[in-house]
Design a protein around this motif. Structure first.
Motif, PDB file in Angstrom:
ATOM      1  N   ASN A  80      38.110  33.721  35.778  1.00  0.00           N
ATOM      2  CA  ASN A  80      37.104  34.556  35.080  1.00  0.00           C
ATOM      3  C   ASN A  80      37.495  36.030  35.054  1.00  0.00           C
ATOM      4  OD1 ASN A  80      34.869  33.023  33.987  1.00  0.00           O
ATOM      5  ND2 ASN A  80      34.327  32.446  36.091  1.00  0.00           N
TER       6      ASN A  80
ATOM      7  N   HIS B 166      39.194  37.766  33.087  1.00  0.00           N
ATOM      8  CA  HIS B 166      39.150  38.455  31.788  1.00  0.00           C
ATOM      9  C   HIS B 166      37.741  38.937  31.470  1.00  0.00           C
ATOM     10  CE1 HIS B 166      38.091  34.255  31.176  1.00  0.00           C
ATOM     11  NE2 HIS B 166      37.632  34.524  29.968  1.00  0.00           N
ATOM     12  N   ARG B 167      36.792  38.600  32.350  1.00  0.00           N
ATOM     13  CA  ARG B 167      35.396  38.963  32.097  1.00  0.00           C
ATOM     14  C   ARG B 167      34.902  39.987  33.114  1.00  0.00           C
ATOM     15  NH1 ARG B 167      34.139  32.594  31.429  1.00  0.00           N
ATOM     16  NH2 ARG B 167      34.127  32.498  29.152  1.00  0.00           N
TER      17      ARG B 167
ATOM     18  N   ILE C   4      31.315  41.033  34.154  1.00  0.00           N
ATOM     19  CA  ILE C   4      30.080  40.279  33.886  1.00  0.00           C
ATOM     20  C   ILE C   4      28.847  41.049  34.348  1.00  0.00           C
ATOM     21  CG2 ILE C   4      28.883  38.101  34.446  1.00  0.00           C
ATOM     22  CD1 ILE C   4      31.826  37.047  35.128  1.00  0.00           C
TER      23      ILE C   4
ATOM     24  N   ASN D  10      31.933  43.086  29.499  1.00  0.00           N
ATOM     25  CA  ASN D  10      32.187  42.370  28.242  1.00  0.00           C
ATOM     26  C   ASN D  10      31.555  40.986  28.213  1.00  0.00           C
ATOM     27  OD1 ASN D  10      33.813  40.913  29.933  1.00  0.00           O
ATOM     28  ND2 ASN D  10      35.748  41.596  29.041  1.00  0.00           N
ATOM     29  N   PHE D  11      30.699  40.688  29.202  1.00  0.00           N
ATOM     30  CA  PHE D  11      30.047  39.376  29.210  1.00  0.00           C
ATOM     31  C   PHE D  11      28.675  39.510  29.857  1.00  0.00           C
ATOM     32  CE2 PHE D  11      29.033  35.069  30.529  1.00  0.00           C
ATOM     33  CZ  PHE D  11      29.586  34.271  29.539  1.00  0.00           C
TER      34      PHE D  11
ATOM     35  N   MET E 214      29.691  37.815  23.481  1.00  0.00           N
ATOM     36  CA  MET E 214      29.610  38.371  24.839  1.00  0.00           C
ATOM     37  C   MET E 214      28.430  37.824  25.626  1.00  0.00           C
ATOM     38  SD  MET E 214      28.588  42.421  24.580  1.00  0.00           S
ATOM     39  CE  MET E 214      28.735  42.692  26.345  1.00  0.00           C
TER      40      MET E 214
END
Ligand code: SF4
Ligand code: SF4
Length: 535
Positions: free
Chosen positions: A399, A401-402, A404, A491-492, A517
């Motif tokens: 995860n 790349h996120r 959150i 981004n999430f 997103m």
């Protein structure tokens, strides 16, 4: 205030000419997103800014299919006033809410629809006053004797039009009640108003259509059993291809330990389906047998949105029937805010899950369900318990790349709990996210946990003709999100509500964000979980 229960001064019976829908279907709405504010200031008043915002009125067939009068009934004025009297007698809280407000103003700027629209009728106190003025006229002595002096109004078509307009600009999110020194719950007032309107034949098209589909087909989307079966087979193939693990997504499996009841959006909609994939992976990794049900293929319960307990009960009964037929030991609810509120707060007495009912089927179900587990449980409670027991393994870097954040959904935050302590509903989803991902940032404190802002699409408002309202109502949440996007690179945005996911997917682009997103907590679990390919 006086405690009279017999209405007086009821207006004359309506003529047949009035027996038609009171609000026209609006023209295609113009959708305008407000600009982000530098500071969260109280908006300038824009009188009647949302006076044109109406949901579509339900057609006779839709009203009748769920047991309401097809169109506005003759003599609706008296009937509406009498229904109000019935509700005042049934719900002590409603009478207290009508009497207790001191107009202190603490709630005025707490509603996302007021913040986004500036329409003073979207102040929670003004929304309550739409009903309070009628209550005063018929159920208080000063209102009967000196209506003008106490702001009492007759139940007229003009009043009914205002009810239909502005009670359908309340998502029943309960945020205003957190700030009211008397705990007045505007959501309960809205639900009562909607129940009164439905009882006289003024129904909400989107909501009644959906309730009709649940009764006829079994879920909000109207997906028949074979379509569900195909979808679930497709998911099994996809997961096998992605992970090499033979994760099963069973339907109507007799004797499974767990019945998972989830919003039907999880079967088809994006990003919802990614959470369904995640639930299956959790059960697979923990070695728990589970099943979905074609009979109870919908966790959502729109009966709550129109304050109608009979509809709520009928919808909830499908879950009890499915649990009895399948012989399951546990009932688990998927990611859906209002579904969890209904399950947590009402299933006990509506269906006899737990000890709230005493009919033979309720007793059979109470004996059948495993007392070692909370009945029902939320999928987040299940996953968090398994994590604490060390029964799930994660590759958190999957995860990475996120970045959150978590959006608390209203009905979970302010209408239910999780775990065994107050506030568990805030901590458990965040604990799961931190267990499966390395990068987490909370939004501003004034916009999270019990003070969370509604996504703007709850309460039965998730319909296209209300898109302008929905976009405007999302403003405070979008502002809080924007802040951490700018400062922390978020981004999430994870959430555990099917309506929030659908609403954000639609409104994020109006504020310059990508619709992708938003996603589920179990979407993040799904990304990071390490599966045993042998199972
Ligand atoms: S939408 Fe929420 S904050 Fe606004 S009036 Fe309704 S319950 Fe209160
Ligand atoms: S905060 Fe409560 S008492 Fe004050 S105006 Fe609002 S509803 Fe009335």
């Amino acid at each position: 205030m006086a405690d009279e229960t017999t209405p007086v001064a009821v207006p004359p019976a309506s003529t047949p000419a009035a027996a038609k829908p009171v609000a026209k279907a609006p023209e295609k709405a113009k959708v305008v997103a407000p600009a982000f504010r530098e500071y969260p200031t109280i908006p300038a008043l824009q009188v009647d800014a949302m006076a044109e915002s109406n949901p579509y009125v339900a057609a006779a067939a839709h009203n009748e299919s769920v047991g309401f009068p097809g169109t506005l009934v003759e003599g609706w004025e008296q009937k509406a006033v009498a229904k109000m009297g019935e509700l005042l007698g049934k719900y002590r809280s409603l009478r207290v809410y009508m009497d207790a407000c001191v107009h202190c103003g603490a709630c005025t700027d707490k509603c996302h629809y007021f913040i986004g629209t500036g329409d003073p009728k979207n102040m929670p106190v003004a929304r309550q006053d739409l009903m309070r003025s009628v209550y005063r006229r018929y159920y208080t002595l000063p209102g009967k004797l000196f209506p003008k002096l106490v702001g009492a109004r007759d139940m007229t078509k003009e009043v009914l039009d205002d009810w239909f307009r502005y009670y359908n600009q309340c998502s029943e999110c309960r945020r205003c009640s957190v700030f009211c020194p008397y705990g007045i719950d505007t959501a309960e007032v809205t639900m009562a108003a909607k129940e009164i309107m439905h009882s006289v034949g003024l129904g909400h098209k989107y909501v009644n259509e959906i309730i009709g589909k649940v009764h006829k087909i079994g879920n909000n989307l109207g997906l028949p059993g074979p379509a569900l079966e195909n979808t679930l087979e497709g998911l099994e193939e996809d997961v096998l291809e992605d992970t090499g693990a033979a994760v099963k997504y069973p339907l109507d499996m007799q004797g499974a330990e767990v019945l998972l009841v989830t919003p039907s959006a999880d079967f088809f909609a994006e990003p919802h389906v990614d959470s369904l994939i995640g639930y299956g992976k959790v059960f697979h990794a923990a070695g728990i047998s589970w099943t979905l049900s074609s009979k109870a293929s919908e966790a959502g319960n729109f009966g709550m949105f129109i304050g109608n307990y009979e509809q709520m009960r009928k919808i909830a009964m499908r879950v009890r029937e499915a649990a009895l037929e399948l012989g399951v030991k546990r009932i688990v609810v998927g990611e859906c805010g209002h579904a969890w509120r209904v399950a947590y707060a009402f299933w006990n007495t509506l269906t006899g899950v737990g000890a709230g009912a005493s009919d033979p089927f309720a007793i059979q179900l109470q004996k059948q369900l495993d007392p070692n587990y909370k009945q029902p449980s939320h999928i987040c409670e299940v996953t968090w318990d398994l994590i604490q027991q060390g029964r799930l393994k994660f590759d958190k870097e999957a995860n990475d790349h996120r970045i959150i954040t978590f959006h608390d959904s209203c009905n979970v935050a302010r209408g239910s709990r999780m775990g065994d302590y107050a506030g568990g509903q805030f901590d458990i989803p965040r604990n799961i996210i931190r267990a499966v991902a390395n990068k987490y940032v909370d939004m501003a404190e004034a916009t999270t946990r019990e003070k969370t802002f509604c996504c703007g699409g709850g309460g039965g408002l998730l319909t296209d003709e209300l898109l302008d309202l929905r976009v405007k109502g999302a403003l405070p949440r979008m502002e809080a999100l924007n802040h951490i996007v700018q400062h922390d690179g978020v981004n999430f945005m994870a959430t555990i509500c099917a309506i929030c996911k659908a609403q954000f997917t639609k409104v994020l682009p109006y504020y310059g964000f990508k619709m992708s997103m938003v996603g589920g907590v179990h979407q993040l679990v799904s990304t990071a979980i390490v599966l045993n390919n042998e199972q």
